[in-house]
Scaffold this motif. Structure first.
Motif, mmCIF file in Angstrom:
data_model
loop_
_atom_site.group_PDB
_atom_site.id
_atom_site.type_symbol
_atom_site.label_atom_id
_atom_site.label_comp_id
_atom_site.label_asym_id
_atom_site.label_seq_id
_atom_site.Cartn_x
_atom_site.Cartn_y
_atom_site.Cartn_z
ATOM 1 N N PHE A 51 -62.208 31.002 -13.354
ATOM 2 C CA PHE A 51 -61.813 32.046 -14.289
ATOM 3 C C PHE A 51 -60.332 32.364 -14.132
ATOM 4 O O PHE A 51 -59.812 32.429 -13.020
ATOM 5 C CB PHE A 51 -62.612 33.334 -14.037
ATOM 6 N N TYR A 93 -58.022 35.479 -15.388
ATOM 7 C CA TYR A 93 -58.018 36.802 -16.001
ATOM 8 C C TYR A 93 -56.597 37.110 -16.446
ATOM 9 O O TYR A 93 -55.671 37.098 -15.645
ATOM 10 C CB TYR A 93 -58.498 37.862 -15.009
ATOM 11 N N ARG A 108 -54.096 39.791 -18.578
ATOM 12 C CA ARG A 108 -53.961 41.135 -19.144
ATOM 13 C C ARG A 108 -52.553 41.289 -19.687
ATOM 14 O O ARG A 108 -51.575 41.062 -18.977
ATOM 15 C CB ARG A 108 -54.236 42.192 -18.085
ATOM 16 N N ASN A 166 -57.790 46.232 -20.365
ATOM 17 C CA ASN A 166 -58.803 45.182 -20.253
ATOM 18 C C ASN A 166 -58.176 43.799 -20.105
ATOM 19 O O ASN A 166 -57.101 43.525 -20.634
ATOM 20 C CB ASN A 166 -59.716 45.192 -21.478
ATOM 21 N N PHE A 167 -58.908 42.933 -19.391
ATOM 22 C CA PHE A 167 -58.494 41.554 -19.202
ATOM 23 C C PHE A 167 -59.167 40.666 -20.240
ATOM 24 O O PHE A 167 -60.329 40.872 -20.582
ATOM 25 C CB PHE A 167 -58.919 41.054 -17.812
ATOM 26 N N ASP A 168 -58.454 39.651 -20.736
ATOM 27 C CA ASP A 168 -59.059 38.544 -21.466
ATOM 28 C C ASP A 168 -59.391 37.486 -20.420
ATOM 29 O O ASP A 168 -58.656 37.309 -19.450
ATOM 30 C CB ASP A 168 -58.091 37.949 -22.491
ATOM 31 N N ILE A 169 -60.498 36.770 -20.616
ATOM 32 C CA ILE A 169 -60.949 35.803 -19.618
ATOM 33 C C ILE A 169 -60.934 34.403 -20.209
ATOM 34 O O ILE A 169 -61.530 34.156 -21.256
ATOM 35 C CB ILE A 169 -62.368 36.144 -19.125
ATOM 36 N N GLU A 222 -62.336 30.964 -19.185
ATOM 37 C CA GLU A 222 -63.351 30.423 -18.268
ATOM 38 C C GLU A 222 -63.464 28.928 -18.531
ATOM 39 O O GLU A 222 -63.442 28.496 -19.681
ATOM 40 C CB GLU A 222 -64.667 31.137 -18.567
ATOM 41 N N LYS A 244 -54.705 36.772 -12.949
ATOM 42 C CA LYS A 244 -55.470 36.703 -11.708
ATOM 43 C C LYS A 244 -56.418 35.523 -11.829
ATOM 44 O O LYS A 244 -56.867 35.179 -12.925
ATOM 45 C CB LYS A 244 -56.263 37.980 -11.477
#
Length: 139
Positions: free
Chosen positions: A36, A38, A40, A46-49, A51, A132
């Motif tokens: 993942f 993360y 922002r 909020n974070f967009d992910i 994956e 992250k």
């Protein structure tokens, strides 16, 4: 004519260059193991992910599944030259395409002992995002 070509070549080398990535991370993943990223945007909560995981390796090609903003994709990466890199736009440019857009690059490096080495590079010249990574082992 030869002098003009050499002059243009030198000009391209001096003004073009290697991009400086703001965030980089290498992952060694087993089959179906998820990683993942993360992301922002500055000032957001909020974070967009982003994956991704891989499911199939045939000796040269790797099938990667990714999901960003709930949109799934299947990507074919290869060890062959020119086919090892995938580019995903994270944030669209505001004014200038090459100076304030945000892109994520996913690179297939090698395959050893049933593990794939995938590297993530984030190009963010304007510093618009915080990143992250999970899992956070390794490099």
């Amino acid at each position: 004519m030869n002098k003009i070509f050499i002059l243009l070549f030198v000009a391209c080398l001096s003004y073009g260059g290697v991009p400086k990535f703001n965030h980089t991370k290498s992952f060694t993943l087993k089959k179906d193991e998820k990683a993942f990223v993360y992301l922002r945007q500055n000032g957001e909560e909020n974070f967009d992910i982003f994956e991704f995981s891989w499911t199939l390796y045939d000796g040269t090609n790797l099938v990667v599944h990714s999901k960003f903003r709930h949109y799934p994709r299947q990507i074919m990466l290869s060890l062959r030259r020119g086919l090892e890199l995938y580019k995903q736009m994270i944030l669209s440019p505001l004014a200038k395409e090459f100076s304030d857009g945000v892109w994520l690059y996913l690179e297939f490096g090698k395959f050893e002992k049933n593990n794939a080495l995938l590297s993530v590079y984030i190009l963010d010249p304007a510093g618009r995002v915080e990143a992250k990574f999970e899992p956070d082992q390794g490099e």
